[in-house]
Each structure stands twice: as structure tokens, then as C-alpha cells.
Design an enzyme around this catalytic site. Structure first.
Site, PDB file in Angstrom:
ATOM      1  N   GLU A  90      50.763  39.408  24.697  1.00  0.00           N
ATOM      2  CA  GLU A  90      50.162  40.704  24.381  1.00  0.00           C
ATOM      3  C   GLU A  90      51.184  41.700  23.845  1.00  0.00           C
ATOM      4  O   GLU A  90      52.340  41.696  24.244  1.00  0.00           O
ATOM      5  CB  GLU A  90      49.567  41.319  25.655  1.00  0.00           C
ATOM      6  CG  GLU A  90      48.386  40.552  26.175  1.00  0.00           C
ATOM      7  CD  GLU A  90      47.917  41.071  27.531  1.00  0.00           C
ATOM      8  OE1 GLU A  90      48.079  42.271  27.815  1.00  0.00           O
ATOM      9  OE2 GLU A  90      47.393  40.242  28.295  1.00  0.00           O
ATOM     10  N   CYS A 103      54.655  48.317  22.733  1.00  0.00           N
ATOM     11  CA  CYS A 103      55.058  47.731  24.006  1.00  0.00           C
ATOM     12  C   CYS A 103      54.985  46.216  23.860  1.00  0.00           C
ATOM     13  O   CYS A 103      53.922  45.668  23.589  1.00  0.00           O
ATOM     14  CB  CYS A 103      54.102  48.219  25.102  1.00  0.00           C
ATOM     15  SG  CYS A 103      54.378  47.404  26.681  1.00  0.00           S
ATOM     16  N   CYS A 110      55.195  35.215  33.663  1.00  0.00           N
ATOM     17  CA  CYS A 110      56.298  35.830  34.394  1.00  0.00           C
ATOM     18  C   CYS A 110      56.449  35.113  35.732  1.00  0.00           C
ATOM     19  O   CYS A 110      55.470  34.673  36.321  1.00  0.00           O
ATOM     20  CB  CYS A 110      55.997  37.310  34.636  1.00  0.00           C
ATOM     21  SG  CYS A 110      57.337  38.217  35.438  1.00  0.00           S
ATOM     22  N   CYS A 114      55.166  39.825  41.378  1.00  0.00           N
ATOM     23  CA  CYS A 114      54.754  41.133  41.929  1.00  0.00           C
ATOM     24  C   CYS A 114      53.249  41.095  42.270  1.00  0.00           C
ATOM     25  O   CYS A 114      52.434  40.612  41.488  1.00  0.00           O
ATOM     26  CB  CYS A 114      55.039  42.252  40.938  1.00  0.00           C
ATOM     27  SG  CYS A 114      56.799  42.417  40.545  1.00  0.00           S
ATOM     28  N   CYS A 117      50.486  42.698  39.791  1.00  0.00           N
ATOM     29  CA  CYS A 117      50.624  42.511  38.342  1.00  0.00           C
ATOM     30  C   CYS A 117      49.883  41.272  37.847  1.00  0.00           C
ATOM     31  O   CYS A 117      50.035  40.174  38.389  1.00  0.00           O
ATOM     32  CB  CYS A 117      52.100  42.407  37.984  1.00  0.00           C
ATOM     33  SG  CYS A 117      52.373  42.270  36.211  1.00  0.00           S
ATOM     34  N   GLY A 157      56.246  39.614  31.146  1.00  0.00           N
ATOM     35  CA  GLY A 157      57.565  39.000  31.335  1.00  0.00           C
ATOM     36  C   GLY A 157      58.588  39.953  31.906  1.00  0.00           C
ATOM     37  O   GLY A 157      58.381  41.165  31.959  1.00  0.00           O
ATOM     38  N   GLU A 158      59.694  39.386  32.370  1.00  0.00           N
ATOM     39  CA  GLU A 158      60.805  40.174  32.894  1.00  0.00           C
ATOM     40  C   GLU A 158      61.949  40.071  31.882  1.00  0.00           C
ATOM     41  O   GLU A 158      62.588  39.011  31.769  1.00  0.00           O
ATOM     42  CB  GLU A 158      61.216  39.624  34.281  1.00  0.00           C
ATOM     43  CG  GLU A 158      62.530  40.124  34.821  1.00  0.00           C
ATOM     44  CD  GLU A 158      62.691  41.647  34.785  1.00  0.00           C
ATOM     45  OE1 GLU A 158      61.777  42.369  35.215  1.00  0.00           O
ATOM     46  OE2 GLU A 158      63.752  42.103  34.312  1.00  0.00           O
ATOM     47  N   SER A 189      62.283  47.782  30.679  1.00  0.00           N
ATOM     48  CA  SER A 189      61.817  47.928  32.048  1.00  0.00           C
ATOM     49  C   SER A 189      62.110  46.653  32.836  1.00  0.00           C
ATOM     50  O   SER A 189      61.839  45.551  32.374  1.00  0.00           O
ATOM     51  CB  SER A 189      60.306  48.200  32.032  1.00  0.00           C
ATOM     52  OG  SER A 189      59.816  48.355  33.342  1.00  0.00           O
ATOM     53  N   SER A 212      61.389  49.310  37.812  1.00  0.00           N
ATOM     54  CA  SER A 212      60.110  49.259  38.520  1.00  0.00           C
ATOM     55  C   SER A 212      60.416  49.243  40.009  1.00  0.00           C
ATOM     56  O   SER A 212      60.722  48.204  40.575  1.00  0.00           O
ATOM     57  CB  SER A 212      59.329  48.009  38.108  1.00  0.00           C
ATOM     58  OG  SER A 212      59.074  48.060  36.730  1.00  0.00           O
ATOM     59  N   LEU A 213      60.360  50.397  40.618  1.00  0.00           N
ATOM     60  CA  LEU A 213      60.769  50.522  42.021  1.00  0.00           C
ATOM     61  C   LEU A 213      59.579  50.253  42.947  1.00  0.00           C
ATOM     62  O   LEU A 213      59.623  49.353  43.776  1.00  0.00           O
ATOM     63  CB  LEU A 213      61.346  51.924  42.259  1.00  0.00           C
ATOM     64  CG  LEU A 213      61.920  52.142  43.645  1.00  0.00           C
ATOM     65  CD1 LEU A 213      63.153  51.276  43.881  1.00  0.00           C
ATOM     66  CD2 LEU A 213      62.275  53.617  43.855  1.00  0.00           C
ATOM     67  N   ASN A 288      46.585  50.228  38.017  1.00  0.00           N
ATOM     68  CA  ASN A 288      45.458  49.606  37.326  1.00  0.00           C
ATOM     69  C   ASN A 288      44.958  48.476  38.210  1.00  0.00           C
ATOM     70  O   ASN A 288      45.726  47.583  38.556  1.00  0.00           O
ATOM     71  CB  ASN A 288      45.923  49.014  35.990  1.00  0.00           C
ATOM     72  CG  ASN A 288      46.055  50.070  34.925  1.00  0.00           C
ATOM     73  OD1 ASN A 288      45.092  50.700  34.548  1.00  0.00           O
ATOM     74  ND2 ASN A 288      47.279  50.274  34.468  1.00  0.00           N
ATOM     75  N   CYS A 329      49.460  45.571  31.350  1.00  0.00           N
ATOM     76  CA  CYS A 329      50.221  44.350  31.523  1.00  0.00           C
ATOM     77  C   CYS A 329      49.478  43.060  31.872  1.00  0.00           C
ATOM     78  O   CYS A 329      49.075  42.842  33.017  1.00  0.00           O
ATOM     79  CB  CYS A 329      51.221  44.636  32.628  1.00  0.00           C
ATOM     80  SG  CYS A 329      52.757  43.896  32.287  1.00  0.00           S
TER      81      CYS A 329
HETATM   82  N1  SAH Z   1      58.977  42.892  34.302  1.00  0.00           N
HETATM   83  C1  SAH Z   1      59.254  44.228  33.888  1.00  0.00           C
HETATM   84  C2  SAH Z   1      58.412  44.733  32.726  1.00  0.00           C
HETATM   85  C3  SAH Z   1      56.938  44.423  32.702  1.00  0.00           C
HETATM   86  S1  SAH Z   1      55.787  45.318  33.692  1.00  0.00           S
HETATM   87  C4  SAH Z   1      59.161  45.164  35.062  1.00  0.00           C
HETATM   88  O1  SAH Z   1      58.826  44.735  36.146  1.00  0.00           O
HETATM   89  O2  SAH Z   1      59.498  46.327  34.917  1.00  0.00           O
HETATM   90  C5  SAH Z   1      55.719  46.961  33.125  1.00  0.00           C
HETATM   91  C6  SAH Z   1      55.396  47.944  34.236  1.00  0.00           C
HETATM   92  O3  SAH Z   1      54.018  47.889  34.635  1.00  0.00           O
HETATM   93  C7  SAH Z   1      56.204  47.680  35.483  1.00  0.00           C
HETATM   94  O4  SAH Z   1      56.652  48.907  36.006  1.00  0.00           O
HETATM   95  C8  SAH Z   1      55.162  47.048  36.384  1.00  0.00           C
HETATM   96  O5  SAH Z   1      55.557  47.121  37.709  1.00  0.00           O
HETATM   97  C9  SAH Z   1      53.935  47.845  36.039  1.00  0.00           C
HETATM   98  N2  SAH Z   1      52.670  47.234  36.443  1.00  0.00           N
HETATM   99  C10 SAH Z   1      52.354  45.939  36.511  1.00  0.00           C
HETATM  100  N3  SAH Z   1      51.092  45.777  36.939  1.00  0.00           N
HETATM  101  C11 SAH Z   1      50.592  47.019  37.153  1.00  0.00           C
HETATM  102  C12 SAH Z   1      49.332  47.523  37.616  1.00  0.00           C
HETATM  103  N4  SAH Z   1      48.327  46.697  37.944  1.00  0.00           N
HETATM  104  N5  SAH Z   1      49.196  48.856  37.699  1.00  0.00           N
HETATM  105  C13 SAH Z   1      50.182  49.689  37.359  1.00  0.00           C
HETATM  106  N6  SAH Z   1      51.391  49.284  36.920  1.00  0.00           N
HETATM  107  C14 SAH Z   1      51.598  47.960  36.836  1.00  0.00           C
END
Ligand code: SAH
Length: 342
Positions: A90, A103, A110, A114, A117, A157-158, A189, A212-213, A288, A329
Site C-alpha cells: 500500500e 506514505c 511486517c 504490534c 496493527c 513494514g518496519e 517511523s 512509535s512509542l 483506527n 496501515c
Molecule cells: N513500523 C513502523 C512504521 C509503520 S506503522 C512503526 O512502527 O513506526 C506507522 C504508524 O501507525 C506507527 O506509529 C504505528 O504504530 C501506527 N499504527 C499502526 N496501526 C495503527 C492503528 N490501528 N491505529 C493507529 N495507529 C496505528
């Protein structure tokens, strides 16, 4: 097949030298590729013999549009691209006042796991190549007719799990004969791979790092982000401080607000405490909802924001773009996979 498009100009120059071609050929081909040529046959300033030789030995397979969704609300476009091996990824085009931002994805799937995600639900299939990352920017620009001024590596992806290729991608899009996008217009990110953050810091690039904390305490963060189990929040903040010291760039902390999980006042206080010694700002993201996950959006975004601000922290709340088109994402790829019974 040689992946010519993932090569930098120096590598391309030695490639053409080996073919017995003059070095200016490399620049010609580099420019063609990074302006979006779809075949070597289009490269009208090359001899027919060379075009044929390149067609036989080099991979040039631009992605095709598998699905395209345009938001009626704000013009956000989401592309599901089909790659030459059949995998889908995507890309999202967002239109901001400060310019069009794309983006992009860095991997097919990935492996970070998480809990909130959609990109990680079926694991990682493979890394993308540098060319496949460039193509997302290039063909989004060509298809949408929107000149791209900013790139964020926040798709599937990371990026730091595909470290060398991402660096190669950055050099390619930054190149004056390529898309020529400045490092300050690029954000990366990461879920917090500390060794790679340290390596990136040493390169002193001027890109923006987003971390992404999502939780300031180890118990919560390890629960929703498996990557935290090995290293912990203290070590992550140490790498973030070091990143700032090396690059002078403030870090943006992403924090998706999840109901009853990471939205308590004590977590705002703990987060504010961590940030006192680490210049940066917090970007609160309304969660989301992902169908497969029990996690729900927080109802305390405003209160959490105020609590941080009262302690001197700069906070923004992410504006939701493309709310009508699965624009976060991994959701569109996920939908496609489910519909095809994968
Ligand atoms: N792997 C990288 C980049 C991809 S995700 C990372 O972890 O940063 C991009 C951002 O979207 C990250 O901050 C991720 O934590 C967030 N994200 C993923 N799923 C989400 C969701 N369902 N709602 C809100 N943010 C989300």
C-alpha cells in the site's frame, strides 16, 4: 536479472563501463528510470542494440494499480500496488497545505507483531527493494498528477528492519538526477529498533525520526509491542537522546490512544517525565479500529493531551485523513487478502 533501478549512479556507471559503454550512459538511464520509464524501449537516446541488451538482462517491472480508493472527504488516495511477483503493498497520498505527502511501505507485511496493527497480522513475506520503494513515490506522482514534496516511511513494514535498503532508497530519492527530495522532507517511523536507531544517528542525516512509542511503561509497551520485551523503554529513550545529540533533530513520538490501555493520567505523567530530558514532541493518534483486534479507541484523547501540555510537552493530535477509505496501515492489503481467501 540485474536490478538496475536499485543502483546508485556510481554503481550504474561501473555497470555500463563493464558493458563497454561510456559513463554518460549511466546518467541517461538513471534519469529515465527515475522519471518513470516503464521499459528500456522508451529510452530514445540509447542505441537499439543497448536497449535490447538491457531488456534481456535487467529487471524493469513497475508496479500496477490493483486497487485505488479516493477519499471523497479530503482527496486522500490509497493505492494497492501489485508487484512483479504478485505481492501487494500500500501507498497513501495525502494532500496537506505544506505539500503533497506520500506514505510508503518498506516491506511486504511486517514481523514486529504490534497488537493494534493490521500490517503484521500475517507476518512478513519479504523486504522491498530500493526500486520498489522509489516506484511507490514515482508512480503515485505520475498516476495522481500531484507533485510529491514529502515522503513518510510509515506504511506497511518496519523500515529499520530493512535498514541497508532503506538507506539506499533515501540516497536515490535525494539524488538531484532522481526525485530530488530533500532529507528534511522525509520522515522515517520506527517501532524502536534501538541498535538501528544508533546506527542511523551516526549517519547524521537530516531526516525526521518518528518513534512509535504507544506506552511509557514497560508492562504496557511489552504487552502491545513485542519489540519492547528485549530492550525496554529506558534503553529506547537513551537511543532517542543520543539520536538528538548526534543529529540535532527533534524526535516525534507517535502515541495511538487505546481505551483503558495507555490513556491513563499516570501514563501521561510518566511520559512527560521521560520527555523532560529528550527534546521532542508527542503526536497522539486516535486508534483506527482493526477488526481482528479487541483494542478500542480511547475516549480520553483531549484529557491526555491537556495533562501532557500542563507539564510543558508539545502535543499534536493527528488529523484523520481518508477516514472513508481504509487509509491506515495495512488495512487495504488485509482486506484484499481476506477477499482472496489468503
Ligand atoms: N513500523 C513502523 C512504521 C509503520 S506503522 C512503526 O512502527 O513506526 C506507522 C504508524 O501507525 C506507527 O506509529 C504505528 O504504530 C501506527 N499504527 C499502526 N496501526 C495503527 C492503528 N490501528 N491505529 C493507529 N495507529 C496505528
Amino acid at each position: 536479472m540485474t536490478d538496475l533501478k536499485s543502483m546508485d549512479l556510481a554503481e550504474m556507471t561501473s555497470y555500463f563501463k563493464e558493458l563497454g559503454e561510456p559513463s554518460f550512459r549511466a546518467k541517461q538511464v538513471f534519469q529515465w528510470l527515475h522519471r518513470g520509464a516503464r521499459s528500456f524501449d522508451e529510452m530514445s537516446n540509447l542505441s537499439k542494440a543497448l536497449r535490447e541488451k538491457l531488456t534481456q538482462s535487467c529487471l524493469l517491472a513497475p508496479p500496477t494499480v490493483e486497487r485505488k480508493q479516493v477519499s471523497a472527504l479530503d482527496g486522500t488516495i490509497k493505492y494497492l500496488w501489485r508487484l512483479h511477483d504478485g505481492n501487494c503493498i500500500e501507498t497513501v497520498l495525502m494532500r496537506y497545505k505544506h505539500g503533497n505527502t506520500v506514505c510508503i511501505s518498506s516491506q511486504v507485511g511486517c514481523r514486529m507483531g504490534c497488537a493494534f496493527c493490521a500490517s503484521t497480522l500475517a507476518g512478513k513475506v519479504r523486504d522491498l527493494t530500493a526500486a520498489e520503494m522509489v516506484d511507490q513515490v514515482l508512480f503515485t506522482q505520475l498516476d495522481s498528477d500531484a507533485p510529491i514534496s514529502n515522503i513518510v516511511l510509515m506504511g506497511i513494514g518496519e523500515p529499520l528492519d530493512n535498514f541497508d535498503t532503506v538507506l539506499r532508497f533515501l540516497a536515490l530519492v535525494n539524488h538531484p538526477d532522481g526525485l530530488n527530495i530533500g532529507m528534511r522532507h522525509i520522515s522515517l517511523s520506527t517501532c524502536g529498533l534501538v541498535e538501528q536507531i544508533d546506527k542511523l544517528a551516526d549517519l547524521r542525516l537530516q531526516l525526521t525520526l518518528s518513534v512509535s512509542l504507544h506506552a511509557p511503561d514497560d508492562e504496557t509497551r511489552s504487552r502491545i509491542m513485542p519489540v519492547n520485551r528485549a530492550v525496554g523503554v529506558e534503553r529506547l529513550f537513551a537511543s532517542c537522546r543520543r539520536y538528538f545529540e548526534q543529529t540535532g533533530r527533534r524526535i516525534s513520538y507517535e502515541y495511538a490512544m487505546i481505551d483503558g490501555v495507555n490513556d491513563h493520567d499516570w501514563q501521561a505523567d510518566l511520559l512527560a517525565g521521560h520527555l523532560k530530558g529528550t527534546p521532542g514532541h508527542v503526536n497522539l493518534i486516535p486508534l483506527n479500529e482493526v477488526k481482528e483486534s479487541p483494542l478500542k479507541p480511547s475516549r480520553r484523547v483531549g484529557a491526555f493531551q491537556r495533562r501532557l501540555e500542563e507539564q510543558g510537552i508539545t502535543v499534536t493530535v493527528r488529523r484523520k485523513l481518508g477516514g472513508d477509505i481504509d487509509a491506515s496501515c495495512g488495512q487495504l492489503r488485509r482486506r484484499q487478502m481476506l477477499e482472496q481467501g489468503q
